[in-house]
Design a protein around this motif. Structure first.
Motif, PDB file in Angstrom:
ATOM      1  N   ASP A 142       0.864  -1.173   0.000  1.00 47.57           N
ATOM      2  CA  ASP A 142       0.000   0.000   0.000  1.00 47.57           C
ATOM      3  C   ASP A 142       0.903   1.227   0.000  1.00 47.57           C
ATOM      4  O   ASP A 142       1.639   1.458   0.964  1.00 47.57           O
ATOM      5  CB  ASP A 142      -0.899   0.002   1.238  1.00 47.57           C
ATOM      6  CG  ASP A 142      -1.952   1.104   1.180  1.00 47.57           C
ATOM      7  OD1 ASP A 142      -1.690   2.164   0.581  1.00 47.57           O
ATOM      8  OD2 ASP A 142      -3.046   0.903   1.739  1.00 47.57           O
ATOM      9  N   PRO A 143       0.875   2.025  -1.074  1.00 46.83           N
ATOM     10  CA  PRO A 143       1.788   3.170  -1.161  1.00 46.83           C
ATOM     11  C   PRO A 143       1.572   4.205  -0.073  1.00 46.83           C
ATOM     12  O   PRO A 143       2.460   5.022   0.198  1.00 46.83           O
ATOM     13  CB  PRO A 143       1.492   3.754  -2.553  1.00 46.83           C
ATOM     14  CG  PRO A 143       0.140   3.232  -2.922  1.00 46.83           C
ATOM     15  CD  PRO A 143       0.022   1.897  -2.264  1.00 46.83           C
ATOM     16  N   GLN A 144       0.417   4.176   0.587  1.00 47.07           N
ATOM     17  CA  GLN A 144       0.154   5.148   1.637  1.00 47.07           C
ATOM     18  C   GLN A 144       0.583   4.660   3.016  1.00 47.07           C
ATOM     19  O   GLN A 144       0.498   5.416   3.982  1.00 47.07           O
ATOM     20  CB  GLN A 144      -1.336   5.505   1.646  1.00 47.07           C
ATOM     21  CG  GLN A 144      -1.794   6.187   0.358  1.00 47.07           C
ATOM     22  CD  GLN A 144      -3.222   6.684   0.448  1.00 47.07           C
ATOM     23  OE1 GLN A 144      -3.850   6.597   1.504  1.00 47.07           O
ATOM     24  NE2 GLN A 144      -3.738   7.196  -0.654  1.00 47.07           N
ATOM     25  N   ALA A 145       1.011   3.425   3.110  1.00 49.97           N
ATOM     26  CA  ALA A 145       1.487   2.900   4.391  1.00 49.97           C
ATOM     27  C   ALA A 145       2.845   3.515   4.727  1.00 49.97           C
ATOM     28  O   ALA A 145       3.566   4.000   3.850  1.00 49.97           O
ATOM     29  CB  ALA A 145       1.596   1.383   4.334  1.00 49.97           C
ATOM     30  N   TRP A 146       3.208   3.487   6.003  1.00 49.93           N
ATOM     31  CA  TRP A 146       4.466   4.089   6.450  1.00 49.93           C
ATOM     32  C   TRP A 146       5.654   3.581   5.645  1.00 49.93           C
ATOM     33  O   TRP A 146       6.538   4.348   5.272  1.00 49.93           O
ATOM     34  CB  TRP A 146       4.691   3.778   7.925  1.00 49.93           C
ATOM     35  CG  TRP A 146       3.880   4.609   8.853  1.00 49.93           C
ATOM     36  CD1 TRP A 146       3.048   5.641   8.519  1.00 49.93           C
ATOM     37  CD2 TRP A 146       3.816   4.486  10.272  1.00 49.93           C
ATOM     38  NE1 TRP A 146       2.472   6.168   9.638  1.00 49.93           N
ATOM     39  CE2 TRP A 146       2.924   5.492  10.735  1.00 49.93           C
ATOM     40  CE3 TRP A 146       4.416   3.639  11.200  1.00 49.93           C
ATOM     41  CZ2 TRP A 146       2.628   5.654  12.091  1.00 49.93           C
ATOM     42  CZ3 TRP A 146       4.125   3.804  12.543  1.00 49.93           C
ATOM     43  CH2 TRP A 146       3.240   4.805  12.983  1.00 49.93           C
ATOM     44  N   ASN A 147       5.681   2.285   5.410  1.00 50.16           N
ATOM     45  CA  ASN A 147       6.826   1.666   4.754  1.00 50.16           C
ATOM     46  C   ASN A 147       6.501   1.139   3.361  1.00 50.16           C
ATOM     47  O   ASN A 147       7.236   0.328   2.813  1.00 50.16           O
ATOM     48  CB  ASN A 147       7.362   0.525   5.629  1.00 50.16           C
ATOM     49  CG  ASN A 147       7.864   1.018   6.969  1.00 50.16           C
ATOM     50  OD1 ASN A 147       8.862   1.726   7.039  1.00 50.16           O
ATOM     51  ND2 ASN A 147       7.154   0.677   8.044  1.00 50.16           N
ATOM     52  N   GLY A 148       5.364   1.591   2.793  1.00 48.48           N
ATOM     53  CA  GLY A 148       4.966   1.135   1.476  1.00 48.48           C
ATOM     54  C   GLY A 148       4.206  -0.168   1.504  1.00 48.48           C
ATOM     55  O   GLY A 148       3.852  -0.703   0.452  1.00 48.48           O
ATOM     56  N   HIS A 149       3.949  -0.687   2.679  1.00 52.33           N
ATOM     57  CA  HIS A 149       3.193  -1.936   2.821  1.00 52.33           C
ATOM     58  C   HIS A 149       2.740  -2.079   4.264  1.00 52.33           C
ATOM     59  O   HIS A 149       3.297  -1.441   5.168  1.00 52.33           O
ATOM     60  CB  HIS A 149       4.044  -3.151   2.412  1.00 52.33           C
ATOM     61  CG  HIS A 149       5.375  -3.191   3.089  1.00 52.33           C
ATOM     62  ND1 HIS A 149       6.561  -2.986   2.429  1.00 52.33           N
ATOM     63  CD2 HIS A 149       5.725  -3.388   4.393  1.00 52.33           C
ATOM     64  CE1 HIS A 149       7.576  -3.072   3.266  1.00 52.33           C
ATOM     65  NE2 HIS A 149       7.090  -3.312   4.462  1.00 52.33           N
ATOM     66  N   TYR A 150       1.741  -2.910   4.447  1.00 51.55           N
ATOM     67  CA  TYR A 150       1.313  -3.295   5.793  1.00 51.55           C
ATOM     68  C   TYR A 150       1.743  -4.734   6.044  1.00 51.55           C
ATOM     69  O   TYR A 150       1.879  -5.537   5.117  1.00 51.55           O
ATOM     70  CB  TYR A 150      -0.204  -3.185   5.939  1.00 51.55           C
ATOM     71  CG  TYR A 150      -0.727  -1.773   5.937  1.00 51.55           C
ATOM     72  CD1 TYR A 150      -0.473  -0.917   7.008  1.00 51.55           C
ATOM     73  CD2 TYR A 150      -1.476  -1.296   4.864  1.00 51.55           C
ATOM     74  CE1 TYR A 150      -0.954   0.383   7.012  1.00 51.55           C
ATOM     75  CE2 TYR A 150      -1.956   0.011   4.864  1.00 51.55           C
ATOM     76  CZ  TYR A 150      -1.685   0.847   5.933  1.00 51.55           C
ATOM     77  OH  TYR A 150      -2.147   2.137   5.932  1.00 51.55           O
ATOM     78  N   PHE A 151       1.919  -5.049   7.304  1.00 55.98           N
ATOM     79  CA  PHE A 151       2.175  -6.432   7.710  1.00 55.98           C
ATOM     80  C   PHE A 151       0.846  -7.040   8.145  1.00 55.98           C
ATOM     81  O   PHE A 151       0.141  -6.478   8.996  1.00 55.98           O
ATOM     82  CB  PHE A 151       3.192  -6.484   8.848  1.00 55.98           C
ATOM     83  CG  PHE A 151       4.543  -5.968   8.457  1.00 55.98           C
ATOM     84  CD1 PHE A 151       5.472  -6.795   7.839  1.00 55.98           C
ATOM     85  CD2 PHE A 151       4.890  -4.640   8.679  1.00 55.98           C
ATOM     86  CE1 PHE A 151       6.714  -6.314   7.462  1.00 55.98           C
ATOM     87  CE2 PHE A 151       6.126  -4.155   8.317  1.00 55.98           C
ATOM     88  CZ  PHE A 151       7.041  -4.989   7.700  1.00 55.98           C
ATOM     89  N   ILE A 152       0.500  -8.152   7.541  1.00 53.36           N
ATOM     90  CA  ILE A 152      -0.769  -8.823   7.822  1.00 53.36           C
ATOM     91  C   ILE A 152      -0.487 -10.069   8.651  1.00 53.36           C
ATOM     92  O   ILE A 152       0.236 -10.966   8.221  1.00 53.36           O
ATOM     93  CB  ILE A 152      -1.505  -9.200   6.530  1.00 53.36           C
ATOM     94  CG1 ILE A 152      -1.610  -7.976   5.619  1.00 53.36           C
ATOM     95  CG2 ILE A 152      -2.872  -9.770   6.849  1.00 53.36           C
ATOM     96  CD1 ILE A 152      -2.340  -6.800   6.238  1.00 53.36           C
TER      97      ILE A 152
END
Length: 714
Positions: A194-204
Motif C-alpha cells: 500500500d503506497p500510503q502505508a508508512w513503509n509502502g506496505h502493511y504487515f498482515i
C-alpha cells in the motif's frame, strides 16, 4: 465459463498461500470499497491467474481484511525483548499491541533452562547508589522508571532461579499496564502493499483462530525457539535437551554421551556428574570459555565442573569431531556405539551387531565404549516458518545462520519496517558483545525505539547540549556510569557532535556504531563540524578460546602504554567529518570504526573507575585540546581577569563563564585553596605587586596558569 465472474476462465488452482498473496495483491487494487468480483473486468489477467480458489480467498480476505484491527506497532512475543519494546512504546503513547501465544509473559523461562538456574548475574550490591552504574552489574532487569521493577527485589541469588524471571516479567507487564494479547498464536505473516502505508506496505498477521491483524511496523521478539537437530544415521536414538529427564536418579550408573560444548550441554553434564559412570561431551569445535573469550554466551564457570574432572582424569572427557561424519548404532543389548558414516554406508551387512566400528582398525579409538544414552544439547535457532516469502526474511551466514539476516539497525534486509529484537537479533554482535542477552538487548531495543520515533514521528534522537568547557567531564561521567555503553561494547557508542567553532556540543547516547555513516538520517541531528565517538573496547589480541588471559603482566598501568590496554576500557575517536559508507565498509580489520584523525585510549583500570586525575582525566583533556586547538581547563576569576588584560584570546571557560558574570563567588577559604594548590598567587606575600604584573603581562608563551606538575595543572 464461470457465469458469476464475467470473462473468467477456470484454470489450475494455485497454492493456498500463493492464492492468499494474489488475493492481497488484488485487494490492493480493488480496495475495501468494492467487492473483488466487480474488479475482474478491470483486472482479467489477475483473475485468471487467481483461479477459483484464489478468487474465493480474495472474497474471504475482503471481509477479513477490511474489518481487521490495525495497529501502528505489532510486537510478536511477550518475552523480555517484547516487553521492553512495549514499555517504551507505552511510555511514548504509541498505538501498539503485543501478541503472546501463551497465557502469561516469559513462557520460555517456564521451561528453560531445564535445570532452572540462570547464568545471568544478579549483583545486588556494588557499594554505589548510582542507578545507572548498578545496571552494569544487574543482568536481568528491564528498563523502566519504576524502581520497584528491579530484579534485585525478586531474587537474592547471584544466579537466580528461572521461576523468578517468570514472576518478574509478569509483574513488569502488569505494573506498567502493557497491552498484551495472550493466548494469541500468530501462525502466518505476509505483506500487503500500500503506497500510503508508512513503509509502502502493511504487515498482515493471522492467528490460530483465523483472526487477521494489520500493522504498520512489525517488531519480532520471538527469540530462538526451534531446537537445533542432528542429522546422521541413528539420530533417531538421540534425546533432546528440551525433553530429556532432569532427575539425576534416571542416570545412575550410566555411560552418557552429550552432543554439544555450550552452556546447555555443560548444564546437563553438571546435573548428572555425581551419579554417572562417566560423561563424554562431543562437538565440532573446541570448548569456548567465557573468561577467555569475554563473550557471555560461551561456557560460564558455574557450569564447567566437567572441565575439572576431565583435566584431573576422573573418567569424564571432551572430544571434538564433526557430527555430520558420525553414525549411531544400537546393539542387541540396547547400547549405543559411535561409528563413522562412511563405514556404515560401505557395509554390506546392516545387522546391528555386525556393522564395522572404528575400533576394528584402531583399537584405541577414543569412543570405543558403549553408551547408555546420547543427549543432544546444540542450542536453538530462529523460527522462520510463520513468515511468508514476500517478507524476504532469510538466515545469516554459516556462523550465524540460526539468526535472521538484519542490518546493524536491527531492521530486516528484506522488508522495510520489519525489526528483529532480543536474542534473535544477536547476529549483529554474535560472539562479540551482549546483544543476545537481557543486559545487552534492553539497550538495543531502546536504540530501535529511538530510530522509530524519528522515522515515523519526527522526534529526533535524544541529546543534551553543553558548553565546550564541559566536554571532558561529560565523557568521564559516561564512561564511569553508563550501562549501555559498558555492556554493548563495540556495538553501541556515544556520539559527540561539535557545534561551529567548537563552542558547544551535543551528546547522543548509545547509537549503533555500525550505522555511523547514516547518523544524520537516522537521528535528525547534524554533524557538520566534527564528531567524537566514545566506545568501550577490549584489547584486540586479548580475547579468544586459545588465549591465556591470566598471564603475568596482563594489565597495563602506564599512561603511555594505554593503547596496549587489554581489559575493557574507553576509546575516543575523533573525525573532522562524518565517515562515509565506503569508509565504514573498508575500515581496518578488527576495527569497529574507520581510521580516525586522532584516537585516544584511556588506560584500563582494575576498578573500572576512570576518575584518576593524572592517570585518566589529564591525558583525556590534553587529547581533546589537541583535537580542538583550544584550552579546556577551568580557571579562577582572577586568572580570567589577568588574561583579559594580557591576552588576545581567552580560553572558553573565561569566555563562557567569567565574561558572562558566571562562576564561583570568591571567598576567603576558596582563595586560600587556590593559593595552596598553586593555582593563584599569594598577593599578600609579594612586596611589589605592580612590578610582578609588569613582568608577566608581556611574557610570551601559551595561555596557562603557573604550574609545576601534572597534578597542579588539574
Amino acid at each position: 465459463m464461470n457465469s458469476w465472474v464475467p470473462g473468467f476462465s477456470p484454470g489450475p488452482a494455485p497454492d493456498p498461500w500463493e492464492a492468499q498473496a494474489l488475493g492481497f495483491s488484488f485487494l490492493g487494487k480493488a480496495g475495501c470499497h468494492q467487492l473483488p468480483t466487480t474488479r475482474c473486468e478491470a483486472s482479467p489477467l489477475l483473475c485468471r491467474r487467481m483461479g477459483p480458489s484464489g478468487l474465493l480467498v480474495a472474497l474471504a480476505l475482503h471481509l477479513a481484511v477490511c474489518s481487521r484491527p490495525h495497529r501502528d506497532y505489532c510486537v510478536l512475543g511477550a518475552g523480555p525483548a517484547g516487553l521492553q519494546m512495549a514499555a517504551l512504546l507505552h511510555r511514548a503513547g504509541r498505538d501498539y499491541e503485543v501478541f503472546e501465544r501463551e497465557s502469561a509473559p516469559g513462557s520460555f523461562f517456564t521451561r528453560y533452562p531445564r535445570h532452572r538456574k540462570l547464568i545471568s548475574i544478579n549483583k545486588r550490591y556494588t557499594g554505589k547508589a548510582n542507578a545507572e552504574f548498578n545496571l552494569r552489574h544487574d543482568w536481568n532487569s528491564l528498563l523502566s522508571d519504576d524502581p520497584h521493577l528491579l530484579f534485585r527485589h525478586y531474587s537474592q541469588a547471584y544466579f537466580p532461579d528461572a521461576s523468578d524471571m517468570v514472576r518478574y516479567l509478569g509483574d513488569f507487564a502488569q505494573r506498567l499496564g502493557l497491552r498484551v494479547l495472550y493466548n494469541t498464536n500468530i501462525t502466518h505473516v505476509t505483506l500487503d502493499k500500500d503506497p500510503q502505508a508508512w513503509n509502502g506496505h502493511y504487515f498482515i498477521l493471522r492467528d490460530q483462530k483465523g483472526q487477521v491483524y494489520q500493522c504498520s511496523v512489525l517488531l519480532v521478539a520471538t527469540g530462538l525457539a526451534v531446537p537445533k537437530l542432528v542429522d546422521f544415521p541413528g539420530s533417531e536414538y538421540v534425546e533432546g535437551y528440551e525433553s530429556v529427564s532432569v532427575d539425576p536418579e534416571d542416570f545412575v550408573g550410566q555411560n552418557v554421551l552429550i552432543l554439544g560444548h555450550g552452556n546447555s550441554a555443560f548444564e546437563t553434564a553438571e546435573n548428572i556428574l555425581g551419579v554417572t559412570n562417566f560423561v563424554h561431551m562431543l562437538s565440532r569445535s573446541r570448548v569456548r570459555l567465557s573468561w577467555a573469550t569475554h563473550y557471555v554466551g560461551d561456557v560460564r564457570a558455574i557450569n564447567n565442573g566437567l572441565l575439572d574432572t576431565y583435566q584431573l582424569k576422573s573418567l569424564d572427557g571432551l572430544l571434538e569431531s564433526d557430527l555430520e561424519y558420525l553414525a549411531l548404532v544400537k546393539d542387541s543389548k540396547g547400547k549405543f556405539h559411535i561409528t563413522l558414516k562412511f563405514l556404515l554406508e560401505n557395509s554390506s551387512n546392516q545387522s546391528a551387531d555386525s556393522i564395522p566400528l572404528p575400533q576394528d582398525d584402531n583399537d584405541n579409538f577414543a569412543m570405543r565404549v558403549a553408551y547408555d544414552r546420547v543427549i543432544r544439547c546444540l542450542g536453538w535457532k530462529f523460527d522462520f516458518s510463520i513468515f511468508n516469502q514476500s517478507l524476504r526474511l532469510s538466515s545469516g551466514t554459516e556462523f550465524s545462520k540460526k539468526y535472521p539476516l538484519i542490518k546493524a539497525s536491527y531492521e530486516s534486509k528484506g522488508s522495510r519496517g520489519l525489526f528483529i529484537l532480543g536474542t534473535a537479533s544477536h547476529s549483529v554482535d554474535y560472539r562479540k558483545s551482549a546483544g543476545g542477552f537481557i543486559h545487552g538487548f534492553r539497550y538495543t531495543v531502546r536504540a530501535v525505539h529511538r530510530l522509530l520515533e524519528h522515522r515515523h514521528h519526527g522526534i529526533t534522537w535524544p541529546s543534551t547540549q553543553y558548553p565546550i568547557t564541559q566536554l571532558t567531564s561529560s565523557i568521564i561521567r559516561r564512561v564511569n556510569e553508563a550501562s549501555g555503553l559498558y555492556q554493548m561494547f563495540s556495538v553501541l557508542a556515544d556520539i559527540i557532535l561539535l557545534k561551529e567553532n567548537a563552542t558547544a556540543f551535543e551528546y547522543l547516547e548509545e547509537f549503533p556504531i555500525q550505522m555511523l555513516a547514516q547518523l544524520e538520517m537516522l537521528t535528525g541531528r547534524t554533524a557538520r563540524h566534527g564528531i567524537f565517538v566514545i566506545n568501550m573496547e577490549y584489547g584486540k589480541n586479548f580475547s579468544g578460546p586459545e588465549k591465556d588471559v591470566f598471564y603475568y603482566d596482563r594489565s597495563v598501568a602506564h599512561i603511555e602504554d594505554a593503547w596496549m590496554s587489554n581489559f575493557l576500557h574507553p576509546v575516543i575517536y575523533y573525525y573532522r567529518h562524518l565517515p562515509t559508507e565506503q569508509d565504514m565498509r573498508f575500515r581496518p580489520a578488527q576495527w569497529p570504526l574507520p581510521r580516525p584523525v586522532a584516537i585516544h585510549h584511556i588506560v584500563e583500570d582494575f576498578l573500572t573507575d576512570w576518575t584518576a586525575p593524572v592517570g585518566h582525566i589529564l591525558p583525556l583533556r590534553r587529547f581533546l585540546e589537541n583535537c580542538l586547538d583550544t584550552d579546556l581547563r577551568s580557571f579562577y576569576a582572577e586568572s580570567c581577569f589577568l588574561f583579559t588584560l594580557t591576552r588576545q584570546k581567552l580560553p572558553p571557560f573565561c569566555q563562557q563563564g567569567y565574561l558572562r558574570m558566571q562562576g564561583l563567588s570568591s571567598t576567603k577559604s576558596l582563595r586560600q585553596h587556590g593559593v595552596e594548590s598553586r593555582l593563584l598567587q599569594d598577593y599578600t606575600a609579594m612586596e611589589n605587586s605592580s612590578r610582578w604584573l609588569d613582568d608577566h603581562s608581556s611574557a610570551p608563551g601559551p595561555l596557562t596558569q603557573f604550574l609545576d606538575s601534572n597534578r597542579e595543572e588539574l
